[in-house]
Design a protein around this motif. Structure first.
Motif, PDB file in Angstrom:
ATOM      1  N   LEU A  54      46.368  68.132  48.113  1.00 37.40           N
ATOM      2  CA  LEU A  54      46.912  68.393  46.794  1.00 37.40           C
ATOM      3  C   LEU A  54      45.898  68.056  45.714  1.00 37.40           C
ATOM      4  CD1 LEU A  54      47.813  65.425  45.454  1.00 37.40           C
ATOM      5  CD2 LEU A  54      49.651  65.705  47.107  1.00 37.40           C
ATOM      6  N   MET A  55      46.132  68.648  44.564  1.00 37.67           N
ATOM      7  CA  MET A  55      45.340  68.408  43.366  1.00 37.67           C
ATOM      8  C   MET A  55      46.291  67.832  42.326  1.00 37.67           C
ATOM      9  SD  MET A  55      43.762  71.197  40.718  1.00 37.67           S
ATOM     10  CE  MET A  55      42.314  71.794  41.516  1.00 37.67           C
ATOM     11  N   GLU A  56      45.862  66.734  41.710  1.00 38.68           N
ATOM     12  CA  GLU A  56      46.672  66.099  40.678  1.00 38.68           C
ATOM     13  C   GLU A  56      45.901  66.056  39.368  1.00 38.68           C
ATOM     14  OE1 GLU A  56      49.320  62.597  42.549  1.00 38.68           O
ATOM     15  OE2 GLU A  56      47.160  62.296  42.757  1.00 38.68           O
ATOM     16  N   GLU A  57      46.642  66.143  38.287  1.00 40.49           N
ATOM     17  CA  GLU A  57      46.106  65.929  36.955  1.00 40.49           C
ATOM     18  C   GLU A  57      47.080  65.022  36.229  1.00 40.49           C
ATOM     19  OE1 GLU A  57      45.315  69.481  34.571  1.00 40.49           O
ATOM     20  OE2 GLU A  57      43.294  69.499  35.373  1.00 40.49           O
ATOM     21  N   ILE A  61      51.227  66.679  40.451  1.00 37.88           N
ATOM     22  CA  ILE A  61      50.694  67.624  41.429  1.00 37.88           C
ATOM     23  C   ILE A  61      50.683  69.014  40.801  1.00 37.88           C
ATOM     24  CG2 ILE A  61      51.002  68.688  43.692  1.00 37.88           C
ATOM     25  CD1 ILE A  61      52.398  66.072  44.566  1.00 37.88           C
ATOM     26  N   ILE A  62      49.483  69.627  40.762  1.00 39.35           N
ATOM     27  CA  ILE A  62      49.375  70.953  40.140  1.00 39.35           C
ATOM     28  C   ILE A  62      48.943  72.042  41.116  1.00 39.35           C
ATOM     29  CG2 ILE A  62      49.030  70.061  37.810  1.00 39.35           C
ATOM     30  CD1 ILE A  62      46.000  70.671  38.175  1.00 39.35           C
ATOM     31  N   SER A  63      48.505  71.655  42.323  1.00 39.01           N
ATOM     32  CA  SER A  63      48.134  72.654  43.317  1.00 39.01           C
ATOM     33  C   SER A  63      48.169  72.016  44.704  1.00 39.01           C
ATOM     34  CB  SER A  63      46.741  73.223  43.032  1.00 39.01           C
ATOM     35  OG  SER A  63      46.483  74.365  43.831  1.00 39.01           O
ATOM     36  N   ASP A  89      50.701  75.359  40.262  1.00 40.40           N
ATOM     37  CA  ASP A  89      51.767  75.241  39.275  1.00 40.40           C
ATOM     38  C   ASP A  89      51.659  76.364  38.245  1.00 40.40           C
ATOM     39  OD1 ASP A  89      53.540  74.500  37.227  1.00 40.40           O
ATOM     40  OD2 ASP A  89      53.165  72.370  37.555  1.00 40.40           O
ATOM     41  N   PRO A  90      52.680  77.231  38.166  1.00 41.61           N
ATOM     42  CA  PRO A  90      52.615  78.329  37.195  1.00 41.61           C
ATOM     43  C   PRO A  90      52.820  77.862  35.758  1.00 41.61           C
ATOM     44  CG  PRO A  90      54.732  78.336  38.310  1.00 41.61           C
ATOM     45  CD  PRO A  90      53.902  77.260  38.973  1.00 41.61           C
ATOM     46  N   ASP A  91      53.225  76.608  35.567  1.00 40.74           N
ATOM     47  CA  ASP A  91      53.534  76.116  34.227  1.00 40.74           C
ATOM     48  C   ASP A  91      52.433  75.255  33.611  1.00 40.74           C
ATOM     49  OD1 ASP A  91      56.053  77.330  34.512  1.00 40.74           O
ATOM     50  OD2 ASP A  91      56.882  75.530  35.448  1.00 40.74           O
ATOM     51  N   THR A  92      51.274  75.168  34.263  1.00 38.59           N
ATOM     52  CA  THR A  92      50.226  74.291  33.711  1.00 38.59           C
ATOM     53  C   THR A  92      49.577  74.868  32.468  1.00 38.59           C
ATOM     54  OG1 THR A  92      48.492  75.278  35.060  1.00 38.59           O
ATOM     55  CG2 THR A  92      49.600  73.309  35.954  1.00 38.59           C
ATOM     56  N   MET A 101      41.285  74.441  43.881  1.00 36.10           N
ATOM     57  CA  MET A 101      41.950  73.862  45.053  1.00 36.10           C
ATOM     58  C   MET A 101      41.397  74.445  46.346  1.00 36.10           C
ATOM     59  SD  MET A 101      44.630  71.788  45.970  1.00 36.10           S
ATOM     60  CE  MET A 101      43.567  71.134  47.238  1.00 36.10           C
ATOM     61  N   ILE A 102      41.313  75.770  46.425  1.00 41.13           N
ATOM     62  CA  ILE A 102      40.853  76.388  47.665  1.00 41.13           C
ATOM     63  C   ILE A 102      39.366  76.101  47.902  1.00 41.13           C
ATOM     64  CG2 ILE A 102      40.350  78.696  46.771  1.00 41.13           C
ATOM     65  CD1 ILE A 102      41.570  79.811  49.393  1.00 41.13           C
ATOM     66  N   THR A 103      38.574  76.065  46.840  1.00 43.61           N
ATOM     67  CA  THR A 103      37.152  75.744  46.995  1.00 43.61           C
ATOM     68  C   THR A 103      36.982  74.323  47.526  1.00 43.61           C
ATOM     69  OG1 THR A 103      36.480  77.308  45.289  1.00 43.61           O
ATOM     70  CG2 THR A 103      34.944  75.507  45.773  1.00 43.61           C
ATOM     71  N   TRP A 104      37.735  73.379  46.981  1.00 44.56           N
ATOM     72  CA  TRP A 104      37.651  71.994  47.457  1.00 44.56           C
ATOM     73  C   TRP A 104      38.063  71.911  48.932  1.00 44.56           C
ATOM     74  CZ3 TRP A 104      41.250  68.533  49.419  1.00 44.56           C
ATOM     75  CH2 TRP A 104      40.786  67.221  49.586  1.00 44.56           C
ATOM     76  N   ALA A 105      39.159  72.584  49.309  1.00 43.58           N
ATOM     77  CA  ALA A 105      39.613  72.549  50.706  1.00 43.58           C
ATOM     78  C   ALA A 105      38.558  73.152  51.633  1.00 43.58           C
ATOM     79  CB  ALA A 105      40.946  73.275  50.846  1.00 43.58           C
ATOM     80  N   GLU A 106      38.014  74.320  51.262  1.00 48.43           N
ATOM     81  CA  GLU A 106      37.008  74.973  52.097  1.00 48.43           C
ATOM     82  C   GLU A 106      35.741  74.119  52.234  1.00 48.43           C
ATOM     83  OE1 GLU A 106      37.986  79.626  50.857  1.00 48.43           O
ATOM     84  OE2 GLU A 106      36.355  78.541  49.872  1.00 48.43           O
TER      85      GLU A 106
END
Length: 170
Positions: A54-57, A61-63, A89-92, A101-106
């Protein structure tokens, strides 16, 4: 500044809320992704059985994205980590969080931590833009399968370590 980490069971209620909001357009398209209609038990199962990131700001949790492992209970088709349950999160009001998020995971997790030469994912053939988005990210279509969900699942793979011995090419 965003922070990345692996999810815990305590994160499950917030991950469920994020998933249901993020996957609302998928439900409207009539595409049957597990995350689109998840309940708390399914989120908890995902956190227990897979690497759920997950990604937090500012503590929110935003992703999220998860990786199913080749040795786990639901491996992907190519013997490499298989990404799924990707939601932002569509509301950010902030664009690019999904890409981060996907770049960090990859990069940080799949390539640098697990040393996997490649990563795979699956998406619905009926989705209007996901296949093209993943192609732009370097994924190549490997095949498809009818999993009985009302669409063909298109399997894609991305090479992360091009010269690793035994990676088997594309």
């Amino acid at each position: 500044m965003a922070d990345f980490r692996q999810a815990t069971l305590e994160d499950a209620p917030a991950l469920l809320d994020l998933s249901l909001r993020a996957y609302a357009p998928i439900r409207e398209l009539g595409i049957h992704f597990a995350a689109a209609t998840a309940d708390l038990a399914l989120v908890e199962k995902n956190v227990r059985e897979n690497m759920c990131f997950l990604m937090e700001e500012e503590g929110k949790i935003i992703s999220t994205i998860s990786a199913r492992m080749p040795w786990g209970p639901s491996p992907g088709p190519y013997g490499v980590p298989h990404l799924w349950w990707f939601a932002s999160d569509p509301d950010t009001g902030r664009s690019g969080i999904g890409r981060e998020m996907i770049t960090w995971a990859e990069d940080a997790m799949i390539r640098d931590t697990l040393k996997s030469p490649a990563v795979s994912l699956g998406t619905a053939d009926r989705h209007p833009w996901l296949i093209d988005m993943y192609k732009r990210r370097g994924y190549e279509i490997q095949g498809s399968n009818n999993l009985g969900k009302g669409h063909l699942t298109v399997y894609m793979k991305k090479i992360l370590i091009p010269d690793m011995p035994g990676q088997g090419g594309h």
